[in-house]
Design an enzyme around this catalytic site. Structure first.
Site, PDB file in Angstrom:
ATOM      1  N   THR A 185       0.853  -1.185   0.000  1.00 42.97           N
ATOM      2  CA  THR A 185       0.000   0.000   0.000  1.00 42.97           C
ATOM      3  C   THR A 185       0.882   1.225   0.000  1.00 42.97           C
ATOM      4  O   THR A 185       1.892   1.278   0.713  1.00 42.97           O
ATOM      5  CB  THR A 185      -0.950   0.065   1.216  1.00 42.97           C
ATOM      6  OG1 THR A 185      -1.537   1.373   1.283  1.00 42.97           O
ATOM      7  CG2 THR A 185      -0.221  -0.179   2.526  1.00 42.97           C
ATOM      8  N   ASP A 187       0.135   3.845   1.323  1.00 45.39           N
ATOM      9  CA  ASP A 187      -0.056   4.501   2.617  1.00 45.39           C
ATOM     10  C   ASP A 187       0.926   4.000   3.677  1.00 45.39           C
ATOM     11  O   ASP A 187       1.072   4.638   4.727  1.00 45.39           O
ATOM     12  CB  ASP A 187      -1.483   4.277   3.122  1.00 45.39           C
ATOM     13  CG  ASP A 187      -2.532   4.931   2.241  1.00 45.39           C
ATOM     14  OD1 ASP A 187      -2.173   5.849   1.483  1.00 45.39           O
ATOM     15  OD2 ASP A 187      -3.699   4.507   2.288  1.00 45.39           O
ATOM     16  N   GLY A 230      -4.232   8.755   2.023  1.00 43.97           N
ATOM     17  CA  GLY A 230      -3.995   8.554   3.452  1.00 43.97           C
ATOM     18  C   GLY A 230      -5.255   8.869   4.222  1.00 43.97           C
ATOM     19  O   GLY A 230      -5.362   9.914   4.848  1.00 43.97           O
TER      20      GLY A 230
END
Length: 419
Positions: A185, A187, A230
């Site tokens: 990911t 993030d 995010g």
């Protein structure tokens, strides 16, 4: 050989399934299924290729499951070869895939444990539905997934994804499926690992794009607002701010909007080029404000957040009188081929995953811990994503990463990990 490259179902009692001529007539007694779920990131194809190549060295066969968990809920009727959702993978058809981004297996945000009625697979017998009903008109298709794993003759599974995808992997592991997970990911917020595939490329791209826009911000003497993915964790914005020496706002720390406006106005006046900028996580919100969401919840209960970048630019303009412009960097950061670090980590994660399975270790996730390759527990969906440690990483007064007292910290500067 069937069109999709699959042979008949193997098992540990069926030594007759052989590979192609390049595989030295290996006997396939181990068949790995591999899938990618959730959002795409650069590096996924590197993982897929490396699983295939490492498996081949061990005499194992690899089967690609298309469209994430949907590939294991929506196979065609028993007795048919589903070329749409299953594909045989080998050294020939994966040889060059690591040179590009995305995933050749495609992806989806399917959650087999909570599937809406209008998304159920065709052919699912109506008399099975009452036993599968979970809640709110959703159904838990885990029995179907387990049946399809058996039907495909999969002896092992490699699941690649973020918190949501790997949360369901944990469910399958508890059902007895021998699997290893690989975190990905942009993030970088998966529990128990300091690094997720896709993160380095995202930060590198953010740095390039933000620095490129400095010239136009300076030419027009503007304030720039850059929105980055995010929803719940601010790692992408924090690291992008760290490498561009700029301010950022993150979900973990609701911010004082007037204070931010004042600092950005001061930054602009102190800058010979007369501009300033701030990086905003999509889940960032100012104190007293509420981040609105819209649309229907996805398979994991997430709705889309309203664009904080556009709203923040308007608020900053009203408070400073300076034109503020918004740039959405979200999808740009997850597109294209991986950078060198992501390709290296993706390749290594894949090899570690196969080695773990070969050693009889499963129900685990490949990870980076204390800067070293390791394995860790599968993410617990109930705990949610990993968060920026505000106390040690972020200045709530200056809206900046903290740079001091890093001696002894891991390379990626994150907080201590759990078990």
């Amino acid at each position: 050989m069937p069109e999709n490259g699959l042979r008949h179902k193997p098992s540990r009692r069926d030594p007759t399934v052989t590979g192609d001529s390049r595989a030295r007539h290996h006997v396939w007694v181990t068949r790995i299924g591999i899938l990618t779920g959730g959002g795409d990131v650069p590096g996924l194809n590197s993982i897929i290729k490396s699983v295939v190549y490492r498996g081949w060295e061990l005499g194992w066969e690899t089967i690609g499951i298309r469209r994430g968990w949907r590939g294991l809920t929506h196979l065609g009727p028993a007795g048919t070869a589903d070329t749409e959702l299953v594909v045989g993978l080998n050294r020939e058809n994966t040889r060059a895939i690591d040179r590009t981004g995305g995933t050749i297996l495609h992806t989806s945000r399917t959650n087999p444990a909570a599937m809406k009625a209008d998304n159920l697979p065709e052919g699912l017998a109506a008399d099975r539905l009452p036993a599968m009903e979970a809640s709110d008109g959703r159904y838990d298709l885990t029995p179907v997934v387990l049946e399809n794993i058996e039907r495909l003759g999969l002896t092992h599974l490699v699941a690649i994804g973020g918190d949501d995808t790997l949360g369901y992997a944990d469910r399958l592991a508890r059902e007895g499926v021998p699997l290893v997970a690989i975190p990905k990911t942009m993030d970088n917020d998966v529990q128990w690992t300091e690094y997720c595939v896709g993160f380095s490329t995202a930060v590198t791209r953010a740095k390039e794009l933000i620095n490129r826009q400095r010239t136009t911000l300076g030419s027009h003497e503007r304030i720039g607002v850059f929105r980055i993915f995010g929803r719940n964790s601010g790692y992408s914005a924090w690291y992008a701010a760290y490498v561009t020496s700029t301010r950022c706002v993150i979900p973990e720390a609701p911010f004082d909007l007037d204070k931010l406006a004042q600092l950005l106005a001061e930054d602009r006046m102190a800058n010979p080029s007369r501009y300033s900028l701030v990086i905003a996580s999509e889940g960032a919100a100012w104190a007293g404000g509420t981040l609105q969401e819209y649309g229907e919840p996805d398979a994991y209960g997430h709705r889309r957040p309203v664009d904080v970048g556009s709203t923040l630019a308007e608020e900053l303009h009203q408070r400073t009188g300076v034109e503020a412009v918004h740039s959405d960097l979200t999808y740009d950061l997850r597109s294209g081929d991986p950078d060198a670090l992501d390709q290296m980590v993706a390749t290594t994660f894949a090899n570690v995953a196969v080695d773990l399975l070969a050693d009889g270790v499963h129900g685990r996730m490949v990870a980076i811990r204390d800067g070293k390759y390791a394995h860790a527990p599968l993410p617990d969906a109930a705990l949610g994503p990993r968060h920026v440690d505000v106390a040690t990483m972020y200045s709530t007064e200056r809206f900046r990463p903290l740079y001091g007292h890093r001696l002894g910290m891991p390379l990626l500067l994150g907080p201590p990990l759990g078990p």
